[in-house]
Design a protein around this motif. Structure first.
Motif, PDB file in Angstrom:
ATOM      1  N   TRP A  21     -22.997   9.827  33.889  1.00 21.63           N
ATOM      2  CA  TRP A  21     -24.123   8.902  33.189  1.00 21.63           C
ATOM      3  C   TRP A  21     -25.433   9.327  33.933  1.00 21.63           C
ATOM      4  O   TRP A  21     -25.226   9.676  35.117  1.00 21.63           O
ATOM      5  CB  TRP A  21     -23.459   7.283  33.390  1.00 21.63           C
ATOM      6  CG  TRP A  21     -23.986   6.439  32.491  1.00 21.63           C
ATOM      7  CD1 TRP A  21     -25.188   5.820  32.291  1.00 21.63           C
ATOM      8  CD2 TRP A  21     -23.094   5.746  31.656  1.00 21.63           C
ATOM      9  NE1 TRP A  21     -25.012   4.883  31.603  1.00 21.63           N
ATOM     10  CE2 TRP A  21     -24.239   4.994  30.786  1.00 21.63           C
ATOM     11  CE3 TRP A  21     -21.855   5.848  30.933  1.00 21.63           C
ATOM     12  CZ2 TRP A  21     -23.879   3.973  29.909  1.00 21.63           C
ATOM     13  CZ3 TRP A  21     -21.650   4.858  30.169  1.00 21.63           C
ATOM     14  CH2 TRP A  21     -22.277   4.173  29.474  1.00 21.63           C
TER      15      TRP A  21
ATOM     16  N   ASN B 138     -15.911  -4.744  25.188  1.00 19.80           N
ATOM     17  CA  ASN B 138     -16.795  -5.661  25.651  1.00 19.80           C
ATOM     18  C   ASN B 138     -17.011  -5.952  27.085  1.00 19.80           C
ATOM     19  O   ASN B 138     -17.294  -7.038  27.360  1.00 19.80           O
ATOM     20  CB  ASN B 138     -16.879  -6.752  24.738  1.00 19.80           C
ATOM     21  CG  ASN B 138     -17.800  -7.674  24.364  1.00 19.80           C
ATOM     22  OD1 ASN B 138     -18.935  -7.117  24.350  1.00 19.80           O
ATOM     23  ND2 ASN B 138     -17.931  -9.025  24.395  1.00 19.80           N
TER      24      ASN B 138
ATOM     25  N   LEU C  84     -23.807  -3.744  33.480  1.00 18.06           N
ATOM     26  CA  LEU C  84     -23.209  -3.182  32.088  1.00 18.06           C
ATOM     27  C   LEU C  84     -23.319  -4.541  30.893  1.00 18.06           C
ATOM     28  O   LEU C  84     -23.180  -5.402  31.559  1.00 18.06           O
ATOM     29  CB  LEU C  84     -21.822  -3.101  32.389  1.00 18.06           C
ATOM     30  CG  LEU C  84     -21.488  -1.875  33.389  1.00 18.06           C
ATOM     31  CD1 LEU C  84     -19.718  -1.793  33.586  1.00 18.06           C
ATOM     32  CD2 LEU C  84     -21.888  -0.597  32.786  1.00 18.06           C
ATOM     33  N   LYS C  85     -23.400  -4.150  30.040  1.00 16.44           N
ATOM     34  CA  LYS C  85     -23.449  -5.209  28.921  1.00 16.44           C
ATOM     35  C   LYS C  85     -22.792  -4.575  27.755  1.00 16.44           C
ATOM     36  O   LYS C  85     -23.434  -4.029  26.923  1.00 16.44           O
ATOM     37  CB  LYS C  85     -24.976  -5.735  28.674  1.00 16.44           C
ATOM     38  CG  LYS C  85     -25.107  -6.905  27.732  1.00 16.44           C
ATOM     39  CD  LYS C  85     -26.478  -7.354  27.167  1.00 16.44           C
ATOM     40  CE  LYS C  85     -26.611  -8.470  26.487  1.00 16.44           C
ATOM     41  NZ  LYS C  85     -27.803  -8.664  26.255  1.00 16.44           N
TER      42      LYS C  85
ATOM     43  N   ILE D 106     -11.625   0.071  26.815  1.00 17.53           N
ATOM     44  CA  ILE D 106     -12.619  -0.992  27.335  1.00 17.53           C
ATOM     45  C   ILE D 106     -13.138  -1.631  26.361  1.00 17.53           C
ATOM     46  O   ILE D 106     -13.911  -0.851  25.353  1.00 17.53           O
ATOM     47  CB  ILE D 106     -13.718   0.195  27.901  1.00 17.53           C
ATOM     48  CG1 ILE D 106     -13.112   0.906  29.235  1.00 17.53           C
ATOM     49  CG2 ILE D 106     -14.886  -0.847  28.661  1.00 17.53           C
ATOM     50  CD1 ILE D 106     -14.168   1.833  29.831  1.00 17.53           C
TER      51      ILE D 106
ATOM     52  N   SER E 274     -19.050  -6.407  30.210  1.00 11.87           N
ATOM     53  CA  SER E 274     -20.278  -6.919  30.982  1.00 11.87           C
ATOM     54  C   SER E 274     -20.198  -7.209  32.385  1.00 11.87           C
ATOM     55  O   SER E 274     -19.154  -7.672  32.901  1.00 11.87           O
ATOM     56  CB  SER E 274     -20.906  -7.888  30.092  1.00 11.87           C
ATOM     57  OG  SER E 274     -21.194  -7.816  29.058  1.00 11.87           O
TER      58      SER E 274
ATOM     59  N   ILE F  32     -24.577   2.410  37.069  1.00 16.06           N
ATOM     60  CA  ILE F  32     -23.768   2.109  35.903  1.00 16.06           C
ATOM     61  C   ILE F  32     -22.492   2.835  36.015  1.00 16.06           C
ATOM     62  O   ILE F  32     -21.253   2.300  35.955  1.00 16.06           O
ATOM     63  CB  ILE F  32     -24.619   2.463  34.641  1.00 16.06           C
ATOM     64  CG1 ILE F  32     -25.539   1.586  34.395  1.00 16.06           C
ATOM     65  CG2 ILE F  32     -23.570   2.545  33.446  1.00 16.06           C
ATOM     66  CD1 ILE F  32     -26.492   1.962  32.949  1.00 16.06           C
ATOM     67  N   GLN F  33     -22.636   4.051  36.320  1.00 12.42           N
ATOM     68  CA  GLN F  33     -21.498   5.174  36.541  1.00 12.42           C
ATOM     69  C   GLN F  33     -20.550   4.274  37.933  1.00 12.42           C
ATOM     70  O   GLN F  33     -19.298   4.278  37.675  1.00 12.42           O
ATOM     71  CB  GLN F  33     -21.824   6.619  36.861  1.00 12.42           C
ATOM     72  CG  GLN F  33     -20.726   7.483  37.335  1.00 12.42           C
ATOM     73  CD  GLN F  33     -21.268   8.894  37.316  1.00 12.42           C
ATOM     74  OE1 GLN F  33     -22.340   9.111  37.246  1.00 12.42           O
ATOM     75  NE2 GLN F  33     -20.465   9.806  37.946  1.00 12.42           N
TER      76      GLN F  33
ATOM     77  N   ILE G 292     -20.405  -3.131  26.822  1.00 12.59           N
ATOM     78  CA  ILE G 292     -19.550  -1.474  26.815  1.00 12.59           C
ATOM     79  C   ILE G 292     -18.298  -1.459  26.050  1.00 12.59           C
ATOM     80  O   ILE G 292     -17.438  -2.323  26.417  1.00 12.59           O
ATOM     81  CB  ILE G 292     -19.416  -0.892  28.046  1.00 12.59           C
ATOM     82  CG1 ILE G 292     -20.913  -1.100  28.826  1.00 12.59           C
ATOM     83  CG2 ILE G 292     -18.961   0.472  27.937  1.00 12.59           C
ATOM     84  CD1 ILE G 292     -21.919   0.006  28.285  1.00 12.59           C
ATOM     85  N   ASN G 293     -18.062  -0.844  25.073  1.00 10.95           N
ATOM     86  CA  ASN G 293     -16.951  -0.433  24.361  1.00 10.95           C
ATOM     87  C   ASN G 293     -16.499   0.834  24.160  1.00 10.95           C
ATOM     88  O   ASN G 293     -17.612   1.814  23.598  1.00 10.95           O
ATOM     89  CB  ASN G 293     -17.044  -0.957  22.894  1.00 10.95           C
ATOM     90  CG  ASN G 293     -17.138  -2.707  22.952  1.00 10.95           C
ATOM     91  OD1 ASN G 293     -16.167  -3.277  23.096  1.00 10.95           O
ATOM     92  ND2 ASN G 293     -18.278  -3.050  22.432  1.00 10.95           N
ATOM     93  N   TRP G 294     -15.500   1.117  24.524  1.00 10.21           N
ATOM     94  CA  TRP G 294     -14.936   2.867  24.633  1.00 10.21           C
ATOM     95  C   TRP G 294     -13.495   2.890  24.297  1.00 10.21           C
ATOM     96  O   TRP G 294     -12.698   1.669  24.808  1.00 10.21           O
ATOM     97  CB  TRP G 294     -15.046   3.342  25.959  1.00 10.21           C
ATOM     98  CG  TRP G 294     -16.664   4.017  26.293  1.00 10.21           C
ATOM     99  CD1 TRP G 294     -17.491   4.146  25.508  1.00 10.21           C
ATOM    100  CD2 TRP G 294     -17.124   4.401  27.620  1.00 10.21           C
ATOM    101  NE1 TRP G 294     -18.705   4.628  25.851  1.00 10.21           N
ATOM    102  CE2 TRP G 294     -18.342   4.799  27.194  1.00 10.21           C
ATOM    103  CE3 TRP G 294     -16.440   4.547  28.838  1.00 10.21           C
ATOM    104  CZ2 TRP G 294     -19.088   5.218  28.352  1.00 10.21           C
ATOM    105  CZ3 TRP G 294     -17.195   5.135  29.775  1.00 10.21           C
ATOM    106  CH2 TRP G 294     -18.697   5.431  29.558  1.00 10.21           C
TER     107      TRP G 294
ATOM    108  N   LEU H 108     -18.764   1.129  36.585  1.00 13.46           N
ATOM    109  CA  LEU H 108     -17.748   1.281  35.545  1.00 13.46           C
ATOM    110  C   LEU H 108     -16.696   2.025  36.332  1.00 13.46           C
ATOM    111  O   LEU H 108     -15.463   1.482  36.077  1.00 13.46           O
ATOM    112  CB  LEU H 108     -18.128   2.243  34.536  1.00 13.46           C
ATOM    113  CG  LEU H 108     -17.435   2.295  33.407  1.00 13.46           C
ATOM    114  CD1 LEU H 108     -17.114   1.002  32.541  1.00 13.46           C
ATOM    115  CD2 LEU H 108     -18.181   3.210  32.316  1.00 13.46           C
TER     116      LEU H 108
END
Length: 82
Positions: free
Chosen positions: A35, A7, A19-20, A5, A9, A40-41, A22-24, A44
């Motif tokens: 979460w 960047n 979301l803003k 994942i 948003s 958010i959960q 997010i990097n995973w 995503l």
């Protein structure tokens, strides 16, 4: 197998930004998304399932963009699983 994942948003029409940036990187296996904020959960999870598209960023599964290359992703999954 790897889910990346980059960047991500996501905001909604009412202006709420869920979301803003997010990097995973997730190595696939048994994985759980926990979460404290349910919005958010949910957002995503919808992005990972391609039910929504991010405003910015990319969701990659084995270097395949799940939004832009959905047909290629499905073919990869079929070839790998069966």
């Amino acid at each position: 197998m790897e889910l990346t994942i980059r960047n991500i948003s996501k905001s909604y029409l009412n202006g709420a930004q869920t979301l803003k940036g997010i990097n995973w990187i997730i190595l696939l296996g048994l994985c759980s998304l926990v979460w404290t904020n349910e919005k958010i959960q949910y957002t995503l999870t919808c992005l990972l399932a391609t039910q929504q598209q991010p405003d910015e960023g990319h969701v990659l599964f084995e270097d395949i963009d799940v939004v832009k290359q959905l047909a290629q992703l499905l073919q990869f999954i079929l070839d790998t699983m069966f």
